[in-house]
Write a protein that holds these residues in place. Structure first.
Motif, PDB file in Angstrom:
ATOM      1  N   VAL A  89       0.563  -1.450   0.039  1.00  0.00           N
ATOM      2  CA  VAL A  89      -0.027  -0.455  -0.045  1.00  0.00           C
ATOM      3  C   VAL A  89       0.978   1.466   0.318  1.00  0.00           C
ATOM      4  N   ALA A 142       1.739   3.606  -3.189  1.00  0.00           N
ATOM      5  CA  ALA A 142       0.722   5.309  -3.425  1.00  0.00           C
ATOM      6  C   ALA A 142       1.079   6.018  -4.591  1.00  0.00           C
ATOM      7  N   ALA A 160      -1.149   5.543  -7.502  1.00  0.00           N
ATOM      8  CA  ALA A 160      -2.630   6.341  -7.155  1.00  0.00           C
ATOM      9  C   ALA A 160      -2.173   7.466  -7.558  1.00  0.00           C
ATOM     10  N   PHE A 208      -6.014   2.716  -3.877  1.00  0.00           N
ATOM     11  CA  PHE A 208      -5.286   3.340  -2.994  1.00  0.00           C
ATOM     12  C   PHE A 208      -6.086   3.108  -2.011  1.00  0.00           C
ATOM     13  N   TYR A 239      -8.986  10.789   1.807  1.00  0.00           N
ATOM     14  CA  TYR A 239      -9.008  10.340   1.220  1.00  0.00           C
ATOM     15  C   TYR A 239      -9.407  10.553  -0.477  1.00  0.00           C
TER      16      TYR A 239
END
Length: 306
Positions: free
Chosen positions: A248, A252, A255, A265, A293
Motif C-alpha cells: 500500500v 501510493a 494512485a 489505493f 482519500y
C-alpha cells in the motif's frame, strides 16, 4: 540536430501526456467540495479538542520543546494568547469552509492551522497524523477552491456551480494526492531503514509492536485490543499484513497517475487504518474519517487526446 529535435519531441509528448492526466480541464465543483470537507474536518477535529489544547497551554514550561515553526520561540506563549490563536483558527476555518474571502483568508487559516498544530506538538510527542491535513489545507489555500459551492461564488457569479472550466481545478486534487503519496512512501521507507531492514516484511517487528503496545496500555491502566491478542499466536498472519502494508505504502505514487489505481489505493489504505485501529487501538483520525482519500475519488478524467 536531429537528435536534439527527437529529444525535444519526446519531452513535449511527455509533458502533454502528464498535463492530460495530472492537470486535466475540469469544473470548479471538485475543489469546492474538497474545501468544504477539509474545512469541516478542521472544525470538528480542533473544536472537540479545544479544552485539551487549553490544558496543554498550561503545562509546565519545562516540558516545552518547540518543533516546526514554533522553534522561533525561546519560551512558551502566555496561555491566553495560545488559546486565542486556536479560537482564531476555528473562526478562519469556518470562513475557509464557507468560501469567504478565499484569496486572503484561506492562507491566513492555513498559517494558523500550521502554527497551532506545531505548538501543540511542542509539548509532547509529535502527532504525525495531522501532517496531511496541514498539507491539504495549504494546497486548497493556494488553489481556486472557492470558485464553486461557496459564498465567494454566490457573490461573484450568482451561482454555486459556475460553468467555467480550468486545468487548475483538475490539478488541485492531483497536488493533494501527491502530498498523500509522499507521506505513505516516507512511512514505508521508515520501516525498511529501521533495524530490521528488508526483514521487516517478515512481520516479526509488527508482531512485537502489537504485543508491546498492548502491554504498555495494560500497565498504564488502559484497555488493549482483544483482537490483537487473538491474532498474536499466528506469525504468518503478521507476515501477510506487513507485506500488504508495504504494498500500500510504496504503491501510493501510482494512485496519483491513474484514477482507477487511486480508488484501489484509497480503499486499501482506508481499510489498513481501520485494521490498525482494531488490532492496536491506534487511531489516525484524518485517515479514518475518509476525508484524506476524497481527492483520490474526485480525480477528473484525463483530457481527451488531440
Amino acid at each position: 540536430m536531429s537528435a536534439r529535435r527527437a529529444a525535444g519531441t519526446l519531452l513535449r509528448a511527455v509533458a502533454v501526456c502528464a498535463g492530460r492526466r495530472l492537470a486535466p480541464h475540469a469544473g470548479p465543483a471538485g475543489p469546492g467540495l474538497l474545501r468544504l470537507a477539509v474545512g469541516g474536518y478542521h472544525l470538528w477535529h480542533v473544536g472537540r479538542k479545544r479544552r485539551l489544547y487549553q490544558g496543554v497551554h498550561r503545562t509546565d514550561p519545562a516540558s516545552f520543546d518547540p518543533v516546526g515553526p514554533a522553534r522561533i520561540l525561546r519560551r512558551p506563549l502566555p496561555p491566553v494568547i495560545a488559546d486565542r490563536l486556536v479560537d482564531a483558527s476555528l473562526v478562519t476555518g469556518a470562513l475557509f469552509a464557507a468560501g469567504v474571502g478565499h484569496r486572503v483568508l484561506a492562507p491566513v487559516h492555513s498559517a494558523l492551522q500550521t502554527w497551532n498544530f506545531a505548538y501543540r506538538n511542542s509539548w509532547s510527542m509529535v502527532f504525525h497524523h495531522e501532517n496531511t491535513l496541514v498539507l491539504h489545507t495549504m494546497v486548497l489555500a493556494a488553489a481556486p477552491a472557492s470558485d464553486a459551492l461557496s459564498i465567494d461564488a454566490l457573490l461573484r457569479d450568482r451561482s454555486l456551480l459556475p460553468g467555467r472550466r480550468s486545468w487548475m481545478y483538475g490539478a488541485t486534487p492531483t497536488v493533494m494526492n501527491a502530498a498523500v503519496a509522499g507521506t505513505y512512501v516516507l512511512a514505508g521507507l521508515a520501516k525498511l531503514t529501521g533495524g530490521d531492514g528488508l526483514g521487516w516484511v517478515r512481520g516479526g517487528h509488527m508482531r512485537d509492536q502489537v504485543a508491546f503496545d498492548a502491554l504498555r496500555k495494560e500497565m498504564l491502566g488502559e484497555r488493549s485490543s482483544a483482537l490483537g491478542k487473538r491474532l498474536y499466536p499466528y506469525p504468518a498472519l503478521f507476515t501477510a499484513m506487513a507485506a500488504a502494508s508495504l504494498a500500500v505504502e510504496f504503491g501510493a505514487p501510482l494512485a496519483v497517475l491513474d484514477r482507477r489505481a487511486g480508488r484501489v489505493f484509497a480503499g486499501a489504505a482506508f481499510a489498513m487504518h481501520w485494521g490498525i485501529r482494531a488490532i492496536m487501538r491506534i487511531t489516525f483520525p484524518y485517515n479514518l474519517s475518509g476525508v484524506l482519500y476524497l481527492p483520490l475519488l474526485l480525480m477528473p478524467p484525463p483530457d481527451p487526446r488531440g
